[in-house]
Every structure is written in C-alpha cells, then in structure tokens.
Motif scaffolding. Structure first.
Motif, PDB file in Angstrom:
ATOM      1  N   THR A  22      46.419   0.668  48.522  1.00  0.00           N
ATOM      2  CA  THR A  22      47.716   0.367  47.916  1.00  0.00           C
ATOM      3  C   THR A  22      48.654  -0.277  48.923  1.00  0.00           C
ATOM      4  O   THR A  22      49.385  -1.220  48.599  1.00  0.00           O
ATOM      5  CB  THR A  22      48.346   1.651  47.355  1.00  0.00           C
ATOM      6  N   GLY A  26      49.747  -3.762  47.653  1.00  0.00           N
ATOM      7  CA  GLY A  26      51.152  -3.803  47.279  1.00  0.00           C
ATOM      8  C   GLY A  26      51.397  -3.429  45.831  1.00  0.00           C
ATOM      9  O   GLY A  26      50.675  -2.626  45.234  1.00  0.00           O
ATOM     10  N   GLU A  27      52.416  -4.040  45.242  1.00  0.00           N
ATOM     11  CA  GLU A  27      52.891  -3.657  43.918  1.00  0.00           C
ATOM     12  C   GLU A  27      51.846  -3.833  42.830  1.00  0.00           C
ATOM     13  O   GLU A  27      51.865  -3.130  41.819  1.00  0.00           O
ATOM     14  CB  GLU A  27      54.145  -4.460  43.556  1.00  0.00           C
ATOM     15  N   GLN A  28      50.930  -4.774  42.995  1.00  0.00           N
ATOM     16  CA  GLN A  28      49.897  -4.983  41.979  1.00  0.00           C
ATOM     17  C   GLN A  28      49.037  -3.741  41.785  1.00  0.00           C
ATOM     18  O   GLN A  28      48.594  -3.446  40.674  1.00  0.00           O
ATOM     19  CB  GLN A  28      49.020  -6.179  42.353  1.00  0.00           C
ATOM     20  N   TYR A  30      50.055  -0.601  42.144  1.00  0.00           N
ATOM     21  CA  TYR A  30      50.835   0.336  41.338  1.00  0.00           C
ATOM     22  C   TYR A  30      50.870  -0.097  39.874  1.00  0.00           C
ATOM     23  O   TYR A  30      50.802   0.734  38.966  1.00  0.00           O
ATOM     24  CB  TYR A  30      52.260   0.448  41.881  1.00  0.00           C
ATOM     25  N   GLN A  31      50.974  -1.392  39.643  1.00  0.00           N
ATOM     26  CA  GLN A  31      51.020  -1.904  38.281  1.00  0.00           C
ATOM     27  C   GLN A  31      49.716  -1.630  37.543  1.00  0.00           C
ATOM     28  O   GLN A  31      49.707  -1.335  36.344  1.00  0.00           O
ATOM     29  CB  GLN A  31      51.299  -3.409  38.294  1.00  0.00           C
ATOM     30  N   SER A  34      48.723   2.958  38.291  1.00  0.00           N
ATOM     31  CA  SER A  34      49.662   4.025  37.944  1.00  0.00           C
ATOM     32  C   SER A  34      49.599   4.292  36.439  1.00  0.00           C
ATOM     33  O   SER A  34      49.105   3.458  35.670  1.00  0.00           O
ATOM     34  CB  SER A  34      51.081   3.628  38.335  1.00  0.00           C
ATOM     35  N   ASN A  42      51.930  -2.746  30.599  1.00  0.00           N
ATOM     36  CA  ASN A  42      51.155  -2.439  31.798  1.00  0.00           C
ATOM     37  C   ASN A  42      50.158  -1.297  31.597  1.00  0.00           C
ATOM     38  O   ASN A  42      49.330  -1.044  32.467  1.00  0.00           O
ATOM     39  CB  ASN A  42      52.090  -2.052  32.959  1.00  0.00           C
TER      40      ASN A  42
END
Length: 247
Positions: A22, A26-28, A30-31, A34, A42
C-alpha cells in the motif's frame, strides 16, 4: 502469550505485505482493497476479505499486529489451526456486516430526510459525490445527519480490528482471570473485566460519536467482530465443541 503460532505468523506476514504494498502503490490500493459502502462505485465483493489486511498507518497496523500475536497465538493453540482460521475470518466478516448495516442506516436516514426536504435525486447524488449542497437544506436536515450520510457513503473501512475483537472475546472467555495491562492504566485488570469494558467503550463511542481514541475509528466494526466472536465461542462451549480441534 509465548511463542507465535503458525497461522498467526502467516497472517502477520500477509498484513505486512499488504501494508508495504500500500505504501508503494498509494491511494489506488486503498480504492481497490478497502471496504466501501455497497452503493459506492468503488465497492467490490472481494473487499469484504481484503479490507482485513489494509491499515491506515504505522500505528494502526502496529497495535493490530501486536494484539494478533499476543491474543491470537494462545487462541490458535486452544482451537487448532483450521478452527482458528474459521473463527478469525468469521469475526472479520461479521465486523464488515455490522459496519455496513450501520452505514446503511445512516445512508437511508439521510437520503429519506433529503427527499422529504424536497431535494431531487440528482442533487442528492451530487452531494454524495462532491459534498456540496445548498445551505438552505440545513433548515430541514441537521448538519450531523448530512455528515453521517456523506461519510457512510464515502469513507472506506480498513483494518484487522474486527477479527481482532473476535479474538479478544475468545481470549476473555477462555482465559477470564488472566491479568492484562492497559498502557494508560498501569494496573493489572482481569480479562473478564477489561475486554467487556473495551467493547462497551466502542459501543458508547459508536452511538454518541465521542471517542477518547480520536476520529476515523469504525467502532461498530469492533462491536460486530466482538459479537460474532462471542456467538461462536458461546456455541462451541455450550456444545463442548471447543474440545474438538480442527487440526
């Protein structure tokens, strides 16, 4: 709370791999991994599982992995590997179910309130996607309700905490008189008192919105994991099923 058991070791490794991955992605990450609200674009069904291996920061994963080692290893020794795996993931799934049901309650309450206030469905969707709305709507819908509505839709859940709370309940039922130490209360407290108090604190925080541990905590996921953990352990103990290890 001695040696680390095999399944706990594997779970620790998987969580660490996810955490490092993670940080790299990065944010991808979590997208994708999660647990999002099921009406959010999402959302994916795999997230019911993968969110258990995602964490929001170093302290988050540190506390969860310490608890997994400290309480999970003795539980695995008591239950056996396969039964422990079943228990761990069932508590995690239970946490996801309760968390989602609470989110749905807040989402539906907010949605119905906005419809009753005269807001059109497209404007409601715009509010969910952008957070923007006419201040006039506050004459009919409270700020707190709007915030709960927006957050339930847009805030994903991450962490092994739900499964960990199931393990905590199992520990309290199997080792009720073991004395535990709180970091901020340096006196020994028996597990049969400490663990119910911790769950009650989460329930209080979830209902009132006030948390001594700060914001961004999925309190009802904790309660859900504890509830499912209790149901499983109660059933196994009642039927003396805890004597049958699934090795």
């Amino acid at each position: 709370m001695g040696r680390i058991t095999e399944t706990v070791k594997v779970l620790l490794i998987i969580n660490i791999i996810f955490f490092v991955g993670t940080l790299a992605i990065g944010e991808q990450a979590y997208q994708y991994f999660s647990l999002w609200f099921f009406k959010n674009d999402n959302f994916g069904v795999w997230q019911v599982l993968t969110h258990m291996f995602m964490h929001g920061g170093f302290m988050h994963i540190l506390f969860n992995m310490y608890a997994l080692w400290a309480f999970g290893s003795p539980i695995e020794q008591m239950l056996g590997k396969n039964k422990f795996i079943f228990f761990y993931f069932s508590a995690g799934f239970g946490a996801a179910i309760i968390h989602t049901l609470v989110n749905f309650y807040h989402y539906q309450a907010g949605y119905n309130a906005l419809l009753d206030a005269g807001m059109e469905t497209q404007a409601i969707q715009t509010l969910l996607e952008t957070g923007q709305y006419s201040t006039g709507i506050l004459n009919s819908v409270s700020q707190d309700m709007l915030q709960e509505f927006y957050m339930s839709y847009n805030t994903p859940a991450v962490g092994a905490s739900g499964a960990i709370y199931g393990i905590l309940v199992a520990f309290g039922m199997l080792f009720p008189n073991v004395e535990l130490f709180l970091i901020f209360v340096p006196v020994p407290i028996k597990a049969k008192f400490f663990i119910p108090a911790l769950i009650a604190l989460d329930l209080f925080s979830g209902v009132t919105g006030y948390s001594i541990f700060g914001g961004g905590i999925a309190h009802f996921a904790h309660v859900g994991g504890a509830l499912f953990g209790f149901i499983m352990m109660w059933y196994w103990k009642k039927n003396q099923f805890n004597q049958n290890r699934w090795d």
